[in-house]
Structures are given as structure tokens and as C-alpha cells.
Design an enzyme around this catalytic site. Structure first.
Site, PDB file in Angstrom:
ATOM      1  N   ASN A  11     -24.848  66.012  83.717  1.00  0.00           N
ATOM      2  CA  ASN A  11     -25.980  66.797  83.211  1.00  0.00           C
ATOM      3  C   ASN A  11     -25.391  67.966  82.424  1.00  0.00           C
ATOM      4  OD1 ASN A  11     -28.207  68.385  82.790  1.00  0.00           O
ATOM      5  ND2 ASN A  11     -28.545  68.895  84.954  1.00  0.00           N
ATOM      6  N   TRP A  12     -25.458  67.849  81.109  1.00  0.00           N
ATOM      7  CA  TRP A  12     -24.797  68.854  80.262  1.00  0.00           C
ATOM      8  C   TRP A  12     -25.650  70.113  80.108  1.00  0.00           C
ATOM      9  CZ3 TRP A  12     -22.642  65.205  75.806  1.00  0.00           C
ATOM     10  CH2 TRP A  12     -21.629  64.400  76.343  1.00  0.00           C
ATOM     11  N   LYS A  13     -26.882  70.064  80.594  1.00  0.00           N
ATOM     12  CA  LYS A  13     -27.781  71.221  80.537  1.00  0.00           C
ATOM     13  C   LYS A  13     -27.825  71.817  79.114  1.00  0.00           C
ATOM     14  CE  LYS A  13     -26.883  72.214  85.361  1.00  0.00           C
ATOM     15  NZ  LYS A  13     -27.000  73.160  86.445  1.00  0.00           N
ATOM     16  N   HIS A  96     -35.449  68.310  88.137  1.00  0.00           N
ATOM     17  CA  HIS A  96     -34.265  69.114  88.475  1.00  0.00           C
ATOM     18  C   HIS A  96     -34.749  70.451  89.029  1.00  0.00           C
ATOM     19  CE1 HIS A  96     -30.603  71.469  87.986  1.00  0.00           C
ATOM     20  NE2 HIS A  96     -29.953  70.330  87.923  1.00  0.00           N
ATOM     21  N   GLU A  98     -33.903  73.350  88.506  1.00  0.00           N
ATOM     22  CA  GLU A  98     -34.120  74.394  87.489  1.00  0.00           C
ATOM     23  C   GLU A  98     -35.487  74.226  86.850  1.00  0.00           C
ATOM     24  OE1 GLU A  98     -30.514  73.639  85.293  1.00  0.00           O
ATOM     25  OE2 GLU A  98     -29.351  74.340  87.013  1.00  0.00           O
ATOM     26  N   GLU A 168     -30.046  67.090  95.568  1.00  0.00           N
ATOM     27  CA  GLU A 168     -29.336  68.268  95.086  1.00  0.00           C
ATOM     28  C   GLU A 168     -29.799  69.488  95.877  1.00  0.00           C
ATOM     29  OE1 GLU A 168     -27.665  67.753  90.937  1.00  0.00           O
ATOM     30  OE2 GLU A 168     -29.698  68.436  90.642  1.00  0.00           O
ATOM     31  N   GLY A 174     -24.277  74.743  90.980  1.00  0.00           N
ATOM     32  CA  GLY A 174     -23.639  75.770  90.170  1.00  0.00           C
ATOM     33  C   GLY A 174     -23.088  76.945  90.970  1.00  0.00           C
ATOM     34  N   SER A 213     -22.152  71.156  92.866  1.00  0.00           N
ATOM     35  CA  SER A 213     -20.741  71.582  92.847  1.00  0.00           C
ATOM     36  C   SER A 213     -19.772  70.448  93.180  1.00  0.00           C
ATOM     37  CB  SER A 213     -20.531  72.786  93.770  1.00  0.00           C
ATOM     38  OG  SER A 213     -21.294  73.898  93.301  1.00  0.00           O
ATOM     39  N   GLY A 234     -22.944  68.764  87.156  1.00  0.00           N
ATOM     40  CA  GLY A 234     -23.273  69.784  86.171  1.00  0.00           C
ATOM     41  C   GLY A 234     -22.014  70.366  85.551  1.00  0.00           C
ATOM     42  N   GLY A 235     -21.545  71.475  86.110  1.00  0.00           N
ATOM     43  CA  GLY A 235     -20.413  72.205  85.524  1.00  0.00           C
ATOM     44  C   GLY A 235     -19.203  71.338  85.216  1.00  0.00           C
TER      45      GLY A 235
HETATM   46  C1  PEP Z   1     -26.685  69.987  88.364  1.00  0.00           C
HETATM   47  O1  PEP Z   1     -26.825  70.636  87.354  1.00  0.00           O
HETATM   48  O2  PEP Z   1     -27.499  69.124  88.650  1.00  0.00           O
HETATM   49  C2  PEP Z   1     -25.525  70.275  89.204  1.00  0.00           C
HETATM   50  C3  PEP Z   1     -25.341  69.579  90.296  1.00  0.00           C
HETATM   51  O3  PEP Z   1     -24.677  71.269  88.773  1.00  0.00           O
HETATM   52  P1  PEP Z   1     -23.218  71.626  89.393  1.00  0.00           P
HETATM   53  O4  PEP Z   1     -22.456  70.344  89.479  1.00  0.00           O
HETATM   54  O5  PEP Z   1     -22.649  72.603  88.418  1.00  0.00           O
HETATM   55  O6  PEP Z   1     -23.467  72.222  90.739  1.00  0.00           O
END
Ligand code: PEP
Length: 251
Positions: A11-13, A96, A98, A168, A174, A213, A234-235
Site C-alpha cells: 500500500n503505497w498510500k 483502511h 485511515e 490491521e 506505521g 509494521s 505500508g512503509g
Molecule cells: C498499512 O498502511 O496498511 C500498513 C500496514 O502500514 P505499515 O506497514 O507502515 O504499518
């Protein structure tokens, strides 16, 4: 037991420039041809055209981060599922945390998006998960049940035949705090059992991803849990080397 192919979704957000996204997509496409896991990248909608050109001849699958529950009309700023399909998307991340927290998407709204995505022939990646306060209050099961039941109530159990669920925990996204493999497995098993109560075959075939994470150094133990079928990243997905290392950990 049904065989479930691992899925690793990046997920490049809201990140990157046109050039950096092209470079990231090129590096991921070049590095994942030998993997048995399905590898998915989800750029912003505006980058889908560029990324689809790069991934078209590779093993990488393309997805989107969100879409409208509407098909067309006076919905300024929205993108429909059928438009995403035209760009080669196979999956759409929905619900998600967010989007739920910042854009106030209710579970019912997310459920109607799931229907729109499936109607366009795509697969929703339905995100569910609790906040830290909810976990500390012992509400993990009831929060996730509400998020799943919104889809079950608006459609039927058949909706989960063409769905991926991503667990999640909001407190792990994050933040660098990862759920322990045991904590994650417990929730994944609970999700599968809830679906199995309606249809065991659908539940056994359902891929349930862990997100929060995930990094190359914790991916292997997370993915070795019986009900964890991959990850939503994500990251670490913004760095091709890290993302590919996580994909390797999934097989
Ligand atoms: C996400 O954005 O869905 C996510 C899991 O981010 P991260 O891996 O950075 O925690």
C-alpha cells in the site's frame, strides 16, 4: 484444507513522485518473477496508468487504495471500480483504518464499496482492526465482528468468496509496533471462525492478511502462523529491497 496462495500487498498510500513511483514499480516487477506468493502493488489512482504499463508484462498484480461506491454521476473527485478495472486493477483496498478514521467511512459505507468493487469484477481487500483503546477495553472481537457483519448483512456470505480480509490493528500501522505472531494469529483464527460459522468452505479458502509494521525481520514468523496468508505492507513497501524481502518471506 484449502490451499491458499500467499498474497503480499504494498500500500503505497499518498507517497512518491511520478518518477519515483515508476522506479519503484520497475524494481518490484524486476525482482519478483520467481516467487510463489502473489505480489500486489497499490499506487495512488493518478499513478495507475504509469504503473500498469510497467507491471503488465511482469508477475506483479495491480490494485487501488480506495474507490467510490457509485458507478458514475455527480460525485466530484471520486473514482469508480469500473474505471480502476480499465487500468488493469484486480484488487481494491477498502476500509483502511485511515479512511475509516480520517474520512469517517462507516462499516456500511465500506460494505457498499465492496459490492461496487465486486460488481466491477474486482476483489476487495477489506481492512478490519481495532484501536489500542478498543484492545485495552477487551473489544477486539466485537469491533471486528461489526466490521465483518456490515458486509455479511449488506450482501451475503457469498461476498467472501471473492474477498481478501486484512487484519490491521490500528495501533500497529506505521508505528513500528507489530502485533506478536500469537496476537495476530488469535485474531486471524477468530475472523476465519466467524466466516466459517456461515460457510466453512468459503472460510478455508479466504486469504487473511496481516498488516501493521511488517518488516523483513518480522515477516517470516508472522507468515508462519496457520491463519496468516500474507501481508498488507505500508512503509516497507516504499523500498523495493525491503518489500521484495518480505515477499520472499512469504514464499
Ligand atoms: C498499512 O498502511 O496498511 C500498513 C500496514 O502500514 P505499515 O506497514 O507502515 O504499518
Amino acid at each position: 484444507m484449502a490451499h491458499r496462495q500467499s498474497l503480499i500487498a504494498g500500500n503505497w498510500k499518498l507517497n512518491g513522485s511520478r518518477q519515483s513511483v515508476i522506479e519503484l514499480a520497475t524494481a518490484v516487477s524486476a525482482g519478483c518473477g520467481h516467487l510463489s506468493a502473489e505480489v500486489l502493488v497499490c499506487p495512488t489512482s493518478v499513478h495507475l496508468g504509469d504503473v500498469s504499463t510497467i507491471t503488465a508484462d511482469s508477475a506483479v498484480t495491480l490494485g487501488a487504495q480506495n474507490c467510490s461506491n457509485e458507478q458514475s454521476g455527480a460525485f466530484t473527485g471520486e473514482v469508480s471500480a469500473s474505471m480502476l478495472a480499465e487500468y488493469g486493477c484486480k484488487y481494491v483496498i477498502l476500509g483502511h483504518s485511515e479512511r475509516r478514521a480520517i474520512y469517517h467511512e462507516s462499516s456500511e459505507w465500506v460494505a457498499s464499496k465492496c459490492q461496487a468493487v465486486q460488481k466491477a469484477g474486482l476483489t476487495p481487500i477489506l481492512c478490519v482492526g481495532e484501536t489500542l483503546e478498543e484492545r485495552e477495553a477487551g473489544q477486539v472481537e466485537s469491533v471486528i465482528a461489526e466490521q465483518l457483519d456490515a458486509v455479511l448483512n449488506s450482501a451475503s456470505i457469498q461476498a467472501f468468496d471473492n474477498m481478501v480480509v486484512a487484519y490491521e490493528p490500528v495501533w500497529a500501522i506505521g508505528t513500528g509496533k507489530t502485533a506478536s505472531p500469537e496476537q495476530a494469529q488469535e485474531v486471524h483464527a477468530m475472523i476465519r471462525a466467524r466466516i466459517a460459522a456461515h460457510d466453512n468452505a468459503i472460510a478455508q479458502a479466504l486469504r487473511i492478511l496481516y498488516g501493521g509494521s511488517v518488516k523483513p525481520d518480522n515477516a517470516t514468523t508472522l507468515f508462519s502462523q496457520v491463519d496468516i496468508d500474507g501481508g498488507l505492507i505500508g512503509g516497507a513497501a516504499l523500498d523495493a529491497e525491503s518489500f521484495l524481502a518480505i515477499c520472499e518471506a512469504a514464499g
